[in-house]
Scaffold this motif. Structure first.
Motif, mmCIF file in Angstrom:
data_model
loop_
_atom_site.group_PDB
_atom_site.id
_atom_site.type_symbol
_atom_site.label_atom_id
_atom_site.label_comp_id
_atom_site.label_asym_id
_atom_site.label_seq_id
_atom_site.Cartn_x
_atom_site.Cartn_y
_atom_site.Cartn_z
ATOM 1 N N HIS A 1 0.923 -1.581 -0.107
ATOM 2 C CA HIS A 1 -0.010 0.464 0.000
ATOM 3 C C HIS A 1 1.085 1.588 -0.482
ATOM 4 C CE1 HIS A 1 -4.064 -2.187 0.146
ATOM 5 N NE2 HIS A 1 -3.628 -3.337 1.066
ATOM 6 N N HIS A 2 2.411 1.240 0.268
ATOM 7 C CA HIS A 2 2.998 2.007 0.475
ATOM 8 C C HIS A 2 4.339 1.428 0.057
ATOM 9 C CE1 HIS A 2 0.270 4.269 2.451
ATOM 10 N NE2 HIS A 2 0.039 3.290 3.412
ATOM 11 N N GLN A 3 4.231 1.884 -1.663
ATOM 12 C CA GLN A 3 5.878 1.534 -2.151
ATOM 13 C C GLN A 3 7.046 2.615 -1.411
ATOM 14 O OE1 GLN A 3 6.487 -1.009 -4.438
ATOM 15 N NE2 GLN A 3 8.613 -0.052 -4.241
ATOM 16 N N GLU A 4 7.218 3.166 -0.957
ATOM 17 C CA GLU A 4 8.033 4.502 -0.890
ATOM 18 C C GLU A 4 8.585 4.030 0.939
ATOM 19 O OE1 GLU A 4 3.667 6.242 0.945
ATOM 20 O OE2 GLU A 4 4.478 5.563 -1.077
ATOM 21 N N MET A 5 7.545 3.423 1.402
ATOM 22 C CA MET A 5 8.364 2.759 2.479
ATOM 23 C C MET A 5 9.044 1.218 2.597
ATOM 24 S SD MET A 5 6.769 4.624 5.155
ATOM 25 C CE MET A 5 7.339 3.080 6.767
ATOM 26 N N LEU A 6 9.185 0.581 1.119
ATOM 27 C CA LEU A 6 10.620 0.063 0.869
ATOM 28 C C LEU A 6 12.136 -0.081 1.601
ATOM 29 C CD1 LEU A 6 11.307 -2.834 -0.512
ATOM 30 C CD2 LEU A 6 11.661 -1.361 -2.739
ATOM 31 N N VAL A 7 12.065 0.708 1.949
ATOM 32 C CA VAL A 7 13.224 0.835 1.985
ATOM 33 C C VAL A 7 13.916 1.278 3.708
ATOM 34 C CG1 VAL A 7 14.974 2.597 2.397
ATOM 35 C CG2 VAL A 7 14.510 2.388 -0.024
ATOM 36 N N PRO A 8 12.496 2.194 4.203
ATOM 37 C CA PRO A 8 12.442 2.384 5.796
ATOM 38 C C PRO A 8 11.573 1.051 6.294
ATOM 39 C CG PRO A 8 11.345 3.537 4.799
ATOM 40 C CD PRO A 8 11.616 3.445 3.636
ATOM 41 N N VAL A 9 10.928 -0.077 5.998
ATOM 42 C CA VAL A 9 10.276 -0.933 6.316
ATOM 43 C C VAL A 9 11.970 -1.787 6.503
ATOM 44 C CG1 VAL A 9 9.711 -2.872 5.957
ATOM 45 C CG2 VAL A 9 8.424 -0.739 5.650
ATOM 46 N N MET A 10 13.006 -2.176 5.021
ATOM 47 C CA MET A 10 14.171 -3.055 5.085
ATOM 48 C C MET A 10 15.138 -3.053 6.220
ATOM 49 S SD MET A 10 14.265 -3.372 1.040
ATOM 50 C CE MET A 10 15.820 -4.748 1.173
ATOM 51 N N GLY A 11 14.892 -1.467 5.979
ATOM 52 C CA GLY A 11 16.173 -0.735 7.476
ATOM 53 C C GLY A 11 16.026 -0.910 8.650
ATOM 54 N N ILE A 12 14.875 -0.871 8.565
ATOM 55 C CA ILE A 12 14.164 -1.014 10.102
ATOM 56 C C ILE A 12 14.340 -2.187 10.920
ATOM 57 C CG2 ILE A 12 11.949 -0.270 11.816
ATOM 58 C CD1 ILE A 12 11.903 2.257 10.551
ATOM 59 N N SER A 13 13.675 -3.168 9.810
ATOM 60 C CA SER A 13 12.891 -4.830 10.397
ATOM 61 C C SER A 13 14.798 -5.030 10.462
ATOM 62 C CB SER A 13 13.109 -5.567 9.138
ATOM 63 O OG SER A 13 11.390 -4.726 8.339
ATOM 64 N N GLY A 14 15.653 -4.755 10.044
ATOM 65 C CA GLY A 14 17.499 -5.161 10.624
ATOM 66 C C GLY A 14 17.512 -4.414 12.452
ATOM 67 N N ILE A 15 17.346 -3.496 12.258
ATOM 68 C CA ILE A 15 17.634 -2.594 13.259
ATOM 69 C C ILE A 15 17.026 -3.755 14.286
ATOM 70 C CG2 ILE A 15 17.390 -0.774 15.099
ATOM 71 C CD1 ILE A 15 18.239 0.783 12.023
ATOM 72 N N LEU A 16 15.345 -3.645 14.439
ATOM 73 C CA LEU A 16 14.629 -4.510 15.254
ATOM 74 C C LEU A 16 15.101 -5.437 15.697
ATOM 75 C CD1 LEU A 16 11.351 -3.039 14.257
ATOM 76 C CD2 LEU A 16 12.475 -1.745 16.043
ATOM 77 N N ALA A 17 15.713 -6.575 14.770
ATOM 78 C CA ALA A 17 16.384 -7.295 14.841
ATOM 79 C C ALA A 17 16.701 -7.796 15.832
ATOM 80 C CB ALA A 17 16.336 -8.650 13.588
ATOM 81 N N VAL A 18 17.922 -6.932 16.222
ATOM 82 C CA VAL A 18 19.007 -7.383 17.180
ATOM 83 C C VAL A 18 18.857 -6.691 18.130
ATOM 84 C CG1 VAL A 18 19.901 -4.710 16.718
ATOM 85 C CG2 VAL A 18 21.516 -7.140 17.525
ATOM 86 N N ILE A 19 17.413 -5.893 18.287
ATOM 87 C CA ILE A 19 17.363 -4.355 19.676
ATOM 88 C C ILE A 19 16.106 -6.056 20.206
ATOM 89 C CG2 ILE A 19 15.714 -3.613 20.618
ATOM 90 C CD1 ILE A 19 16.336 -1.042 18.028
ATOM 91 N N ALA A 20 15.563 -7.240 19.755
ATOM 92 C CA ALA A 20 14.313 -7.530 20.372
ATOM 93 C C ALA A 20 15.117 -8.730 20.602
ATOM 94 C CB ALA A 20 13.564 -8.675 19.187
ATOM 95 N N TYR A 21 16.035 -9.935 19.855
ATOM 96 C CA TYR A 21 17.470 -10.526 20.468
ATOM 97 C C TYR A 21 17.873 -10.054 21.295
ATOM 98 C CZ TYR A 21 20.525 -14.123 19.979
ATOM 99 O OH TYR A 21 21.227 -15.295 20.089
ATOM 100 N N LEU A 22 18.362 -8.387 21.875
ATOM 101 C CA LEU A 22 19.792 -8.829 22.315
ATOM 102 C C LEU A 22 18.750 -8.498 24.552
ATOM 103 C CD1 LEU A 22 21.951 -6.493 21.401
ATOM 104 C CD2 LEU A 22 22.496 -8.453 22.054
ATOM 105 N N ILE A 23 17.382 -8.363 24.228
ATOM 106 C CA ILE A 23 16.319 -7.524 25.236
ATOM 107 C C ILE A 23 15.499 -8.669 25.853
ATOM 108 C CG2 ILE A 23 14.677 -6.021 25.904
ATOM 109 C CD1 ILE A 23 15.177 -4.235 24.092
#
Length: 400
Positions: free
Chosen positions: A366-388
């Motif tokens: 629904h929001h093609q312009e969100m492609l880059v933010p979703v990819m970048g934020i997913s990688g950052i959230l993965a390490v945060i969730a795992y560490l916490i």
């Protein structure tokens, strides 16, 4: 289906082929038709977002198929579940070749994925039934290496079929053939591998309660999120890259499939490097390395991913090629944490990955312009969730 049942297992080569077919349902069904997104849009007179929705619904169907058919196969056996899944997949693939509107294709892709999910999760269970001890790890590795070829070749095969037949519908005939092969090989050569006397006396309700117990454990949840959140990278890319490369940057279907394949080559290389590194480093070290790299790559994606074709490709490559240090290593941790509920843990972990992927795909749909933010934020959230949640330093402390 019960009228004919093989009496013995096929030879090792054929068994590997059958199990590999089971595991390849997702990459074949997704990556094969990516180059045809623009053709489907034009052929059905619809919008880009509606075509992308066929992918989002496929991921939802995979999640449903895995979460339900895993417990069903534990209760009713493997063979019939695979046959039902392959039949569902093949019939919906045939119907997709005749569909005249995008809404019908969306519904068919959802049902098709439920059949694919059954084959994927039960195919892995067959390995646990047939092999013991180290043989399980060996067979998993063999199947995984072969499966890595599927997402590499599928877009190229899709482009070839588009050039030869000049119709996106030919891709679904190819999927029909794929599903039919899985059905006939299972029907004629694969006996029931999980006999009644071996099945635990557990109700489906108790099985689903195991899912709750797994998610209730903070460390199990952290490991699953560390494994699942990178799926947001993969499926956001799969959903939006075709439009980005072909519509925004104007590259051809062939060049798109080559760029797509280069990322898969990176995944394969990192998987082999992980195997080599496991001889020297422990699992927790490689997981931390992989997630640390992924978080840095996520920042790179947010900074340069939206500015040029080269910037997007480089940051995508950095994000995806490190996955070999994360997936299987975290899976081993999940199994260790849930040793007596390993089957349920594997089904839940797989379905969680596709659930996260479906959310990422829906956003990009629904929001093609969100492609880059979703990819970048997913990688950052993965390490945060795992560490916490997982708190890996606990394992480090144990080894000291």
């Amino acid at each position: 289906m019960a009228l004919f049942t093989p009496k013995k297992l096929p030879n090792a080569t054929l068994l590997v082929i059958i199990i590999t077919l089971m595991g390849a349902f997702a990459p074949m069904s997704i990556d094969l038709y990516l180059p045809a997104f623009l053709q489907i849009q034009e052929g059905l007179g619809t919008t880009d977002s509606e075509v992308k929705k066929t992918l989002t619904l496929f991921l939802v169907g995979l999640c449903i198929g895995m979460i339900f058919y895993g417990p069903l196969s534990d209760k009713y056996g493997r063979r019939n579940i695979i046959l039902i899944g392959a039949t569902t997949y093949s019939l919906t693939s045939i119907a997709s070749t005749f569909i005249a509107n995008i809404e019908g294709l969306q519904v068919l892709r959802l049902v098709q994925a439920i059949g694919a999910g059954a084959c994927m999760v039960v195919g892995r269970a067959v390995i646990r039934d047939v092999f013991k001890g180290k043989q399980v790890a060996v067979m998993m590795s063999v199947v995984q290496v072969i499966m890595m070829i599927a997402p590499l070749l599928a877009p190229l095969v899709g482009v070839m079929l588009l050039y030869v037949f000049d119709s996106w519908r030919a891709l679904f005939w190819a999927l029909t053939f794929f599903g039919s092969m899985a059905f006939f090989l299972t029907f004629f050569f694969l006996p029931e591998t999980y006999h009644k006397e071996e099945r635990p006396d557990i109700t489906l309700r108790e099985t689903f309660y195991n899912y709750f117990l797994i998610l209730k454990d903070r460390r199990s949840l952290g490991a699953m999120l560390g494994c699942a959140l990178p799926s947001g990278i993969t499926f956001a890319y799969v959903t939006g890259s075709s439009y980005l490369y072909q519509a925004k940057y104007g590259i051809s279907e062939l060049h798109f499939s080559i760029l797509f394949g280069l990322n898969i080559v990176g995944v394969i290389v990192s998987a082999f490097l992980n195997i080599i590194c496991l001889r020297r480093f422990n699992v927790i070290t490689l997981v931390i390395f992989g997630l640390g790299w992924m978080s840095l790559a996520g920042i790179v994606m947010l900074v340069i991913g939206d500015h040029s074709l080269i910037g997007f490709f480089i940051s995508t490559f950095l994000l995806m090629c490190v996955s070999g240090f994360i997936g299987n290593n975290i899976v081993s941790q999940i199994i260790e944490l849930n040793y007596h509920r390993a089957g349920a843990a594997m089904a839940l972990n797989s379905s969680t990955q596709f659930f996260v992927g479906a959310i990422a795909s829906l956003i990009v749909t629904h929001h093609q312009e969100m492609l880059v933010p979703v990819m970048g934020i997913s990688g950052i959230l993965a390490v945060i969730a795992y560490l916490i949640l997982y708190q890996p330093w606990r394992e480090v402390r144990k080894t000291l």
